[in-house]
Design an enzyme around this catalytic site. Structure first.
Site: not given
Ligand code: THU
Length: 162
Positions: A64, A68, A73, A75, A112, A115
């Site tokens: 992160e 933002y 993510c 993946e 998400c 991804c």
């Molecule tokens: N996030 C992932 O790493 N993978 C996902 O499939 C969904 C969300 C992360 C993004 C962010 O750092 C946190 O989870 C909250 O959304």
């Protein structure tokens, strides 16, 4: 007009013990790496572990940023690292696991849309299915045989030259 219907199959497991040793190991690797996620804003830690056809396992976690939208993510961290180092790698399986420090995440994590899109293109390129294993902090695990099941009607077009 004709109404069409699509069905999605997936396997639901009550616990990790029901999985093969290979899948259990991949889940363990995803769990291990999620502990190192840089998720200070969301408190939502995600780990992804890829099993390549070569047998190599590549892992990644969410990263992160105070700006933002610059975050990425787990993946995509894992997949982009994999493709940067092994452009021709075939990803046989991806295990995705999540943990929240805002309460117990009993249900499985669901990747998400961005991804899914990235997973979908790599799967299409490799012409072999990428199995997707999903787990939260609860015991249950769900497994999709292919990214296609997670993203039907995905964006892909020959017109753009891919
Ligand atoms: N996030 C992932 O790493 N993978 C996902 O499939 C969904 C969300 C992360 C993004 C962010 O750092 C946190 O989870 C909250 O959304």
């Amino acid at each position: 007009m004709e109404r069409k219907h699509i069905a999605i199959n997936y396997d639901s497991y009550a616990s990790k013990a029901e999985l093969s040793d290979e899948d259990q190991n991949l889940i363990d690797r995803a769990q291990e790496i999620l502990e190192k996620a840089y998720a200070i804003y969301s408190g939502f830690h995600v780990g992804a572990a890829l099993l390549l056809e070569s047998g190599e396992i590549i892992t990644g976690n969410n990263q992160e940023n105070i700006a933002y939208p610059s975050s990425l993510c787990a993946e995509r961290v894992a997949l982009y690292f994999c493709k940067a180092h092994h452009p021709d790698a075939v990803v046989k399986k991806i295990a995705i696991m999540a943990k929240s420090n805002k309460g117990e995440l009993l249900e499985v994590i669901s990747p998400c849309g961005a991804c899914r899109q990235v997973m979908s293109e790599y799967e299409r390129n490799q012409e072999k299915p990428m199995k997707v294993l999903l787990k939260g902090e609860g015991e249950s695990i769900i497994v999709f045989d292919s990214v296609r099941d997670l993203l039907p009607f995905s964006f892909n077009t020959k017109v753009l030259g891919a």
